[in-house]
Design an enzyme around this catalytic site. Structure first.
Site, short mmCIF file in Angstrom:
data_model
loop_
_atom_site.label_atom_id
_atom_site.label_comp_id
_atom_site.label_asym_id
_atom_site.label_seq_id
_atom_site.Cartn_x
_atom_site.Cartn_y
_atom_site.Cartn_z
N GLU A 71 -9.83 -5.48 -0.38
CA GLU A 71 -9.54 -5.45 1.06
C GLU A 71 -10.20 -6.57 1.84
O GLU A 71 -9.71 -6.97 2.90
CB GLU A 71 -9.99 -4.10 1.63
CG GLU A 71 -9.11 -3.57 2.74
CD GLU A 71 -7.75 -3.13 2.22
OE1 GLU A 71 -6.75 -3.49 2.82
OE2 GLU A 71 -7.71 -2.42 1.18
N SER A 113 -6.85 -5.06 9.91
CA SER A 113 -5.77 -4.45 9.16
C SER A 113 -4.48 -4.49 9.97
O SER A 113 -4.51 -4.74 11.18
CB SER A 113 -6.13 -2.99 8.86
OG SER A 113 -5.04 -2.31 8.29
N SER A 114 -3.37 -4.24 9.29
CA SER A 114 -2.10 -4.06 9.99
C SER A 114 -1.61 -2.62 9.83
O SER A 114 -0.54 -2.27 10.34
CB SER A 114 -1.04 -4.98 9.40
OG SER A 114 -1.42 -6.32 9.56
N THR A 147 0.86 -1.16 0.00
CA THR A 147 0.00 0.00 0.00
C THR A 147 0.91 1.22 0.00
O THR A 147 1.97 1.18 -0.59
CB THR A 147 -0.99 -0.07 1.19
OG1 THR A 147 -1.55 1.18 1.37
CG2 THR A 147 -0.34 -0.48 2.47
N ASP A 201 -8.54 -9.43 3.58
CA ASP A 201 -7.91 -9.32 4.90
C ASP A 201 -8.73 -10.00 5.99
O ASP A 201 -8.28 -10.16 7.12
CB ASP A 201 -7.69 -7.84 5.29
CG ASP A 201 -6.40 -7.28 4.70
OD1 ASP A 201 -5.65 -8.05 4.08
OD2 ASP A 201 -6.14 -6.08 4.85
N1 GLU Z 1 -4.53 -4.67 3.44
C1 GLU Z 1 -3.41 -4.29 4.24
C2 GLU Z 1 -3.82 -3.99 5.66
O1 GLU Z 1 -4.81 -3.34 5.85
C3 GLU Z 1 -2.74 -3.08 3.72
C4 GLU Z 1 -2.12 -3.34 2.43
C5 GLU Z 1 -0.74 -3.76 2.60
O2 GLU Z 1 0.15 -2.93 2.73
O3 GLU Z 1 -0.54 -4.94 2.65
O4 GLU Z 1 -3.14 -4.35 6.57
#
Ligand code: GLU
Length: 709
Positions: free
Chosen positions: A442, A464-465, A403, A445
């Site tokens: 998304e 999320s991370s 991201t 996730d």
């Molecule tokens: N989907 C990831 C998250 O919300 C963010 C995208 C990524 O950098 O992997 O942790």
């Protein structure tokens, strides 16, 4: 000796004190050095941005120059990133905007995370056979697309905390989409790596692979459809997106690709304002992302586990440092899997997880000698006097997403740390026809397997991370940072903070220092630049380093020297990051040259089925005997570098280097040795750890690096 007494009047006393103060100021630095500051650089005073693309950084800087605040600049940067880095973030995705308002000393975060549409349940990603749908199919399906939040997030942040309007800050993005932007090395690579995905539905390929030829470095990326969309938003605000023609086009496309999103889902979308989580680390206040992100709590856990050690003495990227850090990661990720999810649906032990007593108890599980097995989750609820049962399902191995993160400080000391995403590179690979925006994936996730805290549910946000993080010192703004990289985000942010506060690196070096990531025993992902001896010695302690290093994350940070009121920043070298101060500091990251590790050697060494990273110049195959450089072989076997007397007769010297035969050394250490001729591999087998029961389940109070007072 005669004593001399001098009588001074009041005024003269003051003069004397001033003279002494002046003399002291000439002999000692005026202020204690603020960590992270680059003393070779003149800091900015009127605002600064750190962004993964120079064109978006320029948009942010321009807004600051025009007198906009950090929130205005952040909005302009996000919109511009949608155009210049369309594979990473945009209005088809979601993100977290962490805000610090200096005047009010207020922290807040705008959560514009995508959410699951109403018409789904926990089996969303299971196929007819009850198994998770294969990854490629799942992550490019309309089912993976969450209701997008970014535009609502920007609009909400601007309305509440900005000084400019959406229609003002969107202009640079429109211009970039209309006039085009020259493709840089990294974005050209992202296109090249995603051809199958972009071609799957065609629309995205028309933009990124025109006439079947992928755009390459230096080509102009022009996006007229996206420009049209941005102009519609300039004119009508987010309403045209959530309640108008853009929304209708999104919904139609998602449904066409197998998803269930409706206009009602779009209309019901709201960005949520949340209170960040915070914790103290060595006198600094760490403020970070609460659920639905696991980021803040996990970062604070890792830091607080490490706070019990003299990290500076352990030394940056030393064996002893990484050995403890990797275990701190294991402990924290075990809790993450069991306890973290969207708090609007599941109670999260936010206090217990970072409770000091809980952390002290968990730290005792860090074995100073070996890594002995996977960490299990603890019981943080105990520290909240609650007993809540939550379940973790087995965490699926899936590709790590990407991201983008950027950070801003304005002239008033307000800070924004903003991590924003469409999940995978190019999201679901679905571009909305005629509107030119990429849709997120998304919802991948969520756990594909039902039953855990992070299972799919209507209206829920996937765990999320993303970890936009702020650091303060004595109530003063100090640092804003974050990174992409899925679950690795957490460790990238934690390591950058450790590098600044403990290892005392200037911010740019703190970002560039190679990082490691491990969410569980034994596998470690690592960046080139970690010393080979360190890798080998850690492997001898039971960590399994992946065969080849890979980049981890992409940190962008800004830093405020609270003693001198100057601003600095750093950007990562995995993209064309840019740090632009309004009045000073201006640099763009160049494409880094690759670190050369060596070629494949004449044979491979596997210990207990794990390939050890030795390279051609360290290995010899002579008359059917395999040799490795003596000191390298010893590092991998966990021995001191001194060659024992009884092995000296076996040494083989070549070009000033000392080699030892692998078989002889290994047999002396009771390894079972065999040769796999077909794969030219020496195989060593032994229970290398030889742990006792107490090793495996014990508490470890004895550790010379522990801080005891
Ligand atoms: N989907 C990831 C998250 O919300 C963010 C995208 C990524 O950098 O992997 O942790």
């Amino acid at each position: 000796m005669r004593s001399i007494s001098i009588k001074l009047s009041g005024g003269k006393w003051i003069a004397l004190i001033l003279v002494i103060a002046l003399l002291l100021s000439l002999t000692a630095p005026a202020f204690a050095a603020v960590p992270g500051v680059d003393a070779t650089m003149e800091g900015a005073t009127e605002g600064i941005v750190a962004v993964a693309h120079p064109k978006a950084a320029e948009a942010g800087k321009m807004v600051l120059q025009q007198g906009g605040n950090a929130i205005d600049a952040a909005a302009a940067i996000q919109l511009a990133l949608n155009v210049v880095e369309p594979m990473m973030s945009g209005i088809g995705g979601g993100g977290f905007t962490m805000i610090y308002l200096k005047d009010e000393n207020k922290f807040t975060v705008i959560d514009s995370r995508e959410l699951a549409p109403q018409n789904v349940d926990a089996t969303l990603f299971l196929g007819e056979d009850g198994e998770p749908i294969p990854w490629f199919e799942r992550h490019t399906s309309g089912k993976a697309v969450g209701v997008p939040g970014t535009l609502m997030g920007i609009e909400t942040a601007l309305e509440k905390y900005g000084t400019m309007t959406l229609s003002e800050v969107i202009d640079p993005a429109i211009k970039l989409a209309e006039e085009g932007v020259e493709l840089n090395w990294i974005n050209a690579l992202y296109i090249e790596q995603n051809i199958a995905k972009l071609e799957q539905y065609g629309t995205a390929a028309e933009v990124f692979i025109p006439n079947g030829v992928p755009l390459k470095k230096g080509d102009l990326l022009v996006q007229p459809d996206l420009a049209k969309t941005l102009k519609l938003i300039k004119e009508h605000g987010s309403d045209v997106f959530y309640n108008g023609e853009i929304g209708e086009a999104i919904v139609a496309e998602v449904q066409k690709r197998g998803g269930s999103m409706t206009m009602e889902d779009m209309r019901n979308y709201r960005a949520v304002e949340r209170t960040p989580v915070s914790g103290e680390y060595r006198g600094y206040e760490i403020v970070s992302m609460p659920p639905p992100s696991s980021g803040g709590l996990t970062i604070i856990q890792i830091l607080k586990l490490m706070e019990g050690y003299d990290v500076e003495k352990l030394g940056l990227n030393s064996v002893e440092y990484l050995h403890r850090l990797l275990q701190a990661m294991h402990l924290s990720y075990a809790d993450r899997a069991k306890y973290m999810a969207d708090e609007d649906f599941i109670a999260v032990p936010k206090e217990g997880l970072i409770n000091q007593e809980y952390i002290n108890e968990r730290r005792k599980l860090i074995n100073p000698n070996y890594v002995v097995g996977n960490a299990e989750a603890g019981d943080p609820w105990k520290y909240e006097n609650k007993n809540i049962d939550t379940t973790a399902v087995e965490q699926e191995e899936k590709p790590i997403g990407e991201t983008t993160h950027f950070s801003v400080i304005d002239q008033w000391g307000n800070m924004v740390a903003y991590t924003t995403t469409i999940e995978a590179v190019f999201g679901a690979g679905i571009m909305v026809p005629e509107y030119g925006l990429m849709l997120n994936n998304e919802l991948t996730d969520f756990d594909a397997i039902p039953g855990g805290v992070n299972e799919v549910a209507p209206g829920k946000r996937p765990l999320s991370s993303m970890s936009p993080t702020l650091v303060l010192k004595d109530g003063q703004p100090f640092m804003a940072l974050g990174s992409p990289g899925g679950p690795t985000i957490i460790t990238s942010v934690a390591q950058t903070i450790l590098n600044v506060i403990d290892h005392k690196l200037p911010i740019q070096e703190a970002i560039l220092a190679p990082r490691v990531y491990s969410s569980g025993y034994p596998t470690v992902r690592w960046e080139a630049g970690i010393d080979q001896d360190v890798v080998l010695q850690l492997m001898a302690k039971g960590h399994v380093f992946q065969e080849t290093p890979r980049d981890i994350g992409n940190v962008q940070a800004v830093l405020f020297d609270y003693e001198n009121n100057k601003m600095y920043g750093g950007a990562d070298d995995t993209r064309e990051g840019a740090v632009f101060g309004v009045d000073a500091v201006y640099f763009v990251i160049e494409e880094p040259s690759k670190i050369y590790l060596g070629e494949q050697g004449p044979f491979t060494l596997k210990i207990n089925d794990v390939i050890y990273p030795y390279y051609d110049h360290q290995m010899l195959l002579e008359d059917g005997t395999s040799y490795i450089l003596a000191n390298k072989l010893f590092a991998g076997l966990g021995l001191s570098k001194e060659i024992p007397e009884d092995l000296k007769e076996y040494t083989f010297e070549e070009a000033g280097n000392t080699y030892l035969p692998v078989r002889v050394v290994a047999e002396a250490l009771d390894y079972e040795v065999s040769w796999d001729g077909e794969n030219r591999t020496v195989l060593l087998k032994k229970d290398i750890h030889q742990f006792s029961e107490s090793d495996e389940y014990g508490y470890y109070d004895e550790d010379e690096f522990k801080i005891t007072n």
